[in-house]
Design an enzyme around this catalytic site. Structure first.
Site, PDB file in Angstrom:
ATOM      1  N   HIS A  69       1.453   4.855  -2.412  1.00  0.00           N
ATOM      2  CA  HIS A  69       1.129   5.750  -3.522  1.00  0.00           C
ATOM      3  C   HIS A  69       2.422   6.402  -3.987  1.00  0.00           C
ATOM      4  CE1 HIS A  69      -3.204   5.428  -2.608  1.00  0.00           C
ATOM      5  NE2 HIS A  69      -2.770   5.353  -1.360  1.00  0.00           N
ATOM      6  N   GLU A 110     -11.084   3.631   6.332  1.00  0.00           N
ATOM      7  CA  GLU A 110     -10.066   4.516   6.911  1.00  0.00           C
ATOM      8  C   GLU A 110     -10.824   5.611   7.664  1.00  0.00           C
ATOM      9  OE1 GLU A 110      -6.350   7.404   5.555  1.00  0.00           O
ATOM     10  OE2 GLU A 110      -7.815   6.790   4.065  1.00  0.00           O
ATOM     11  N   HIS A 168       0.871  -1.185   0.000  1.00  0.00           N
ATOM     12  CA  HIS A 168       0.000   0.000   0.000  1.00  0.00           C
ATOM     13  C   HIS A 168       0.903   1.228   0.000  1.00  0.00           C
ATOM     14  CE1 HIS A 168      -3.732   2.146   1.945  1.00  0.00           C
ATOM     15  NE2 HIS A 168      -3.045   2.970   1.163  1.00  0.00           N
TER      16      HIS A 168
END
Length: 338
Positions: free
Chosen positions: A16, A197, A14
């Site tokens: 970005h 989240e 995970h």
């Protein structure tokens, strides 16, 4: 403990890539591309990295990404991340990129993909870091725009390993994108989704039921639904948790409140990741260190988190077997029985 973490084989699922843009590189790329940033220097940029919610981070994140224009910019960004991975014994990465954040600025899809992929190949050759690449849709935009992005990606699908969904979660449930995710699955792409989240546990159920995800990104709000907790434990559907990100964005006020080890001990397939490390104060090693320092994570628990990442990864059987052996061997060399 720091030495143990430094030597532990780690996988990142995970991440970005745009979120690895350190201020120094941001200014260098701005200068190279003739752009003027709204901050006078690196120190003032870092001072802006105080966020009170996900959206306050995203506003700065998209502004920073504006310096990425040419293929070499995307290469430099990605290779800098891989150099950090090599220094921290991160052996496999499955990273997100946000094509809509670039095509909306007139940067061709192929430009972003070409620079990122070229760096990943160079990192594999230089450092032995294996990789997968996941294209994410921006959920604050419409499903129609996501369909257009998927159509733009279709000539390049042999170079893309999956599809995800990120950006502002509140008010943008996974079900909003059920159609485009069905199309992605029909094209043979495995799918993942940010859920739970800031959004509620119901968003996690939507990602499971309507998007048919392979992994949940974040997912820490699963604790609000006992039935969901049982489902996640029974199925071992992975959660890619990002502890430092969660505390910087006030999902938890401080690390000692984080539920990651509780979820691990409940039998969930929890993995540890850094999300957007340039903005959240630490790459993968720092996230492991925070668990040990602030939550008292044991060496055995840290090994189990790495083993979970092997299980959750999209590597083949032989590579999974090799990394499983390496993690057990590292633990055994420190007297850890997993």
């Amino acid at each position: 403990m720091d030495n143990f973490i430094a030597g532990l084989p780690k996988l990142e699922l995970h991440l970005h890539i745009e979120g690895t843009l350190e201020p120094e590189l941001m200014f260098a790329l701005a200068a190279r591309n003739g752009l003027t940033l709204p901050w006078p220097d690196v120190e003032r940029v870092r001072a802006a990295y105080e966020f009170d919610c996900l959206q306050s981070f995203l506003d700065l994140y998209y502004l920073g990404a504006s310096v990425l224009i040419h293929e070499q910019d995307f290469f430099d960004l990605t290779f800098a991340y891989l150099e950090r991975c090599a220094a921290e014994r991160v052996v496999h990465v499955e990273i997100f990129f946000d094509p809509q954040a670039h095509t909306a600025r007139g940067v061709p899809f192929a430009t972003a993909l070409g620079g990122i992929e070229r760096a990943l190949l160079a990192g594999e050759e230089s450092f032995g870091i294996s990789w997968r690449l996941i294209m994410s849709f921006l959920r604050h935009l419409s499903e129609e725009e996501a369909f257009a992005t998927l159509a733009e990606a279709e000539p390049h699908l042999a170079r893309i390993h999956g599809v995800g969904l990120d950006s502002g979660e509140l008010g943008n449930p996974p079900a909003k994108f059920a159609g485009v995710f069905a199309r992605a699955r029909a094209l043979g792409l495995p799918v993942v989704c940010h859920a739970g989240e800031e959004g509620p546990a119901t968003y996690i159920w939507q990602a499971i039921d309507e998007l048919q995800v392979r992994r949940i990104d974040h997912g820490v709000r699963c604790v609000d639904d006992p039935a969901l907790l049982r489902y996640l434990a029974d199925t071992r559907l992975p959660l890619t948790v990002c502890p430092l990100s969660n505390t910087r964005l006030k999902v938890f006020e401080e690390m000692r409140q984080h539920n990651v080890l509780t979820l691990l001990e409940r039998g969930l397939c929890i993995t540890i990741n850094s999300d957007d490390p340039a903005y959240f104060g630490g790459y993968l090693g720092a996230n492991f260190q925070a668990l040990a320092r602030d939550l008292g994570a044991s060496r055995a628990q840290l090994c189990r988190l790495s083993l979970n990442a092997v299980e959750a990864s999209w590597l083949g059987f032989a590579d999974k077997a090799r990394l499983t052996h390496d993690i057990h061997a590292h633990g055994a060399s420190h007297g850890v029985s997993i």
